[in-house]
Enzyme design. Structure first.
Site, PDB file in Angstrom:
ATOM      1  N   LEU A   1      81.422  24.127  17.691  1.00 18.18           N
ATOM      2  CA  LEU A   1      80.808  24.894  18.781  1.00 18.18           C
ATOM      3  C   LEU A   1      80.607  26.336  18.314  1.00 18.18           C
ATOM      4  CD1 LEU A   1      82.849  23.492  21.817  1.00 18.18           C
ATOM      5  CD2 LEU A   1      80.835  22.555  20.656  1.00 18.18           C
TER       6      LEU A   1
ATOM      7  N   GLY B   1      78.407  30.807  21.225  1.00 19.00           N
ATOM      8  CA  GLY B   1      78.828  32.019  21.928  1.00 19.00           C
ATOM      9  C   GLY B   1      78.097  33.269  21.460  1.00 19.00           C
TER      10      GLY B   1
ATOM     11  N   ARG C   1      81.979  40.800  23.188  1.00 11.46           N
ATOM     12  CA  ARG C   1      83.096  41.726  22.947  1.00 11.46           C
ATOM     13  C   ARG C   1      83.113  42.242  21.510  1.00 11.46           C
ATOM     14  NH1 ARG C   1      88.078  38.307  24.949  1.00 11.46           N
ATOM     15  NH2 ARG C   1      89.231  39.973  23.884  1.00 11.46           N
TER      16      ARG C   1
ATOM     17  N   LYS D   1      78.440  36.268  16.892  1.00 12.65           N
ATOM     18  CA  LYS D   1      79.858  36.355  16.561  1.00 12.65           C
ATOM     19  C   LYS D   1      80.227  35.548  15.325  1.00 12.65           C
ATOM     20  CE  LYS D   1      82.954  34.257  19.204  1.00 12.65           C
ATOM     21  NZ  LYS D   1      83.976  33.968  20.240  1.00 12.65           N
TER      22      LYS D   1
ATOM     23  N   ASP E   1      84.524  30.119  15.496  1.00 10.41           N
ATOM     24  CA  ASP E   1      85.156  31.439  15.375  1.00 10.41           C
ATOM     25  C   ASP E   1      86.633  31.344  14.999  1.00 10.41           C
ATOM     26  OD1 ASP E   1      86.190  30.459  17.736  1.00 10.41           O
ATOM     27  OD2 ASP E   1      85.819  32.276  18.911  1.00 10.41           O
TER      28      ASP E   1
ATOM     29  N   ARG F   1      77.364  45.275  -9.567  1.00  5.74           N
ATOM     30  CA  ARG F   1      76.522  44.774  -8.488  1.00  5.74           C
ATOM     31  C   ARG F   1      76.004  43.373  -8.813  1.00  5.74           C
ATOM     32  NH1 ARG F   1      72.269  49.399  -7.820  1.00  5.74           N
ATOM     33  NH2 ARG F   1      71.365  47.896  -6.347  1.00  5.74           N
TER      34      ARG F   1
ATOM     35  N   LYS G   1      73.786  46.310 -12.638  1.00  6.45           N
ATOM     36  CA  LYS G   1      73.092  45.468 -11.656  1.00  6.45           C
ATOM     37  C   LYS G   1      72.129  44.544 -12.383  1.00  6.45           C
ATOM     38  CE  LYS G   1      69.336  46.173  -9.897  1.00  6.45           C
ATOM     39  NZ  LYS G   1      67.958  45.586 -10.062  1.00  6.45           N
TER      40      LYS G   1
ATOM     41  N   ASN H   1      64.910  51.569 -14.408  1.00 13.98           N
ATOM     42  CA  ASN H   1      64.325  50.252 -14.170  1.00 13.98           C
ATOM     43  C   ASN H   1      63.330  50.205 -13.016  1.00 13.98           C
ATOM     44  OD1 ASN H   1      66.531  50.781 -12.453  1.00 13.98           O
ATOM     45  ND2 ASN H   1      66.854  48.614 -12.044  1.00 13.98           N
TER      46      ASN H   1
END
Length: 452
Positions: free
Chosen positions: A11, A14, A18, A25, A108, A319, A337, A372
């Site tokens: 499930l 939601g 909050r 969430k 959650d 990175r 990177k 770059n």
């Protein structure tokens, strides 16, 4: 004996108001992975296991995350929010296919484990119609209580409806359940909404099961494992629990964590043997650290690989897309990177290496920058094996530095340099005898207050 098939319904509809966030969430992260991804990873995998995720309307990002984590999962939309049982029945089509076991979980609860799902299913193979996951709460206030008669679960009593005696019970409802697949739809369809909110509550399944003359049982787990996330404070608490788990697992695997509480790990971090991690290191998602590597303090690594006996940091940043070969070294205040640094490469300090391939045993001096980006596109820099790049050099991509080439300090290189060639690009130096003295005298005269 043939293994029992399963359907896990997660499930995840939601809104999470909050959380005070525009992000759904279940997409908030713990240990570099969404809450939902943790649950999907823990749910049963493999032959005979299927997965359904119930999402809210217009939650395309959640559906995308489901597909990313579990390509075998189906998504179902709960158009109206009419309670947990109503949410489960949003996946009626999947339930009706008739798996042996139906698991109901929540998107959650990122700390739940695969082992707990396995334990929850076990009573179904022995004839139980329903198994409910419970935990012993340090403070049970607000939780539904699991009321037992011997080993059998007879009711789930919400805190507000519990008697004083029932409120003394510390065995609480985690919400996660497992149904016998052959009875699941019969049970769920009998759950009504005769309550103050007019909603269909999954906890009523216990009463329905008893009315049908079937058996309901409880399987216990730790309170930590079933922590639900409703706000940022609970998110931080779950992160702390997860980090403790990950650090312990790393230590048990032989990783040396000099100050474990200061090291942040991702759920998918992979370590080789004899790895050392110094204090205050952050390791994000997608990182592999091979045998004998050392990660020095205040280093940040994401979506990168560190080769055998490589050294990283202190104060380094790797990175995404960085790969360090065996014995390579990037030192303090070096950022990389989308670059491959082959075996033995040294970039010891104060450099940026992006979109670059550096051949084995090359040395890039302090202040080396691979330029770059031209404001519109990224370009590659290729540095051959055994090349030497002097201090404070800028390599303007696209450019190729040949094998064994030597770049003089302070050069701005815009053209390819052949193998074993030396490239120096700088303006001629001009010395003016007495110039510094004359300059100071001129400035002092200008600074002297005028008379009158």
């Amino acid at each position: 004996m043939t293994a029992r098939s399963s359907l896990t319904v997660v499930l995840a509809a939601g809104e999470g108001t909050r959380m005070r966030s525009s992000l759904p969430k279940v997409l908030h992260q713990v240990a570099g992975q969404s809450l939902l991804a943790h649950v999907l990873d823990a749910a049963p995998h493999g032959a005979g296991a299927s997965l359904a995720v119930v999402i809210g309307p217009d939650h395309k990002a959640v559906a995308d995350e489901v597909r990313r984590v579990r390509a075998d999962a189906a998504s179902f939309v709960q158009a109206e929010r009419l309670g947990t049982a109503h949410a489960v029945l949003a996946a009626r089509e999947a339930i009706a296919r008739g798996a042996d076991d139906l698991l109901v979980a929540f998107g959650d609860t990122p700390l739940i484990s695969a082992e707990t799902f396995t334990r929850l299913r076990a009573p179904l193979a022995k004839g139980a119609a329903l198994a409910v996951l419970g935990f012993r709460a340090a403070d049970p206030t607000g939780y539904g209580r699991l009321l037992l008669q011997g080993d059998r679960l007879i009711a789930i009593r919400e805190h507000a409806d519990a008697t004083d005696e029932e409120r003394k019970v510390t065995l609480c409802n985690a919400g996660v359940m497992a149904f016998d697949g052959g009875q699941a739809l019969k049970i769920l369809d009998r759950i009504g909404n005769a309550n103050s909110k007019g909603e269909y509550y999954l906890v009523d399944a216990v009463t329905i099961v008893r009315e049908m003359g079937l058996e309901a049982v409880v399987i216990e787990t730790s309170e930590d494992e079933v922590r639900g996330i409703n706000d940022k404070a609970q998110l931080a608490e779950a992160e702390a629990v997860m980090q403790t788990r990950l650090r312990k697992a790393a230590l048990d695997a032989g990783v040396t964590l000099i100050a474990p509480d200061t090291v942040y790990l991702a759920a998918d971090t992979k370590f080789g043997k004899d790895v050392t991690i110094e204090p205050f290191v952050v390791i994000g998602p997608g990182v592999t650290i091979d045998d004998g590597a050392v990660i020095h303090s205040f280093t940040h690594i994401v979506h990168s690989s560190v080769g055998k006996k490589a050294l990283v940091g202190p104060f380094a940043r790797m990175r995404p897309g960085t790969s360090l070969g065996e014995g390579a070294k990037i030192g303090n205040f070096v950022e990389t990177k989308a670059s491959t640094l082959e075996a033995g490469v040294k970039v010891n300090h104060l450099s940026y290496i992006g979109d670059t391939h550096v051949g084995a045993n090359s040395n890039l001096g302090a202040g080396t920058v691979t330029c770059n980006y031209d404001g519109f596109f990224k370009h590659k820099t290729l540095i051959g094996e055994g090349a030497f790049v002097g201090t404070n050099s800028s390599l303007v991509a696209p450019v190729k530095i040949g094998k064994g080439a030597y770049i003089g300090s302070g050069s701005v290189i815009t053209k390819d340099v052949p193998d074993d060639a030396m490239a120096v690009e700088r303006s001629p130096q001009s010395n003016r005898e007495g110039g510094a003295k004359r300059y100071r005298e001129m400035k002092l005269r200008a600074k002297k207050p005028k008379e009158g």
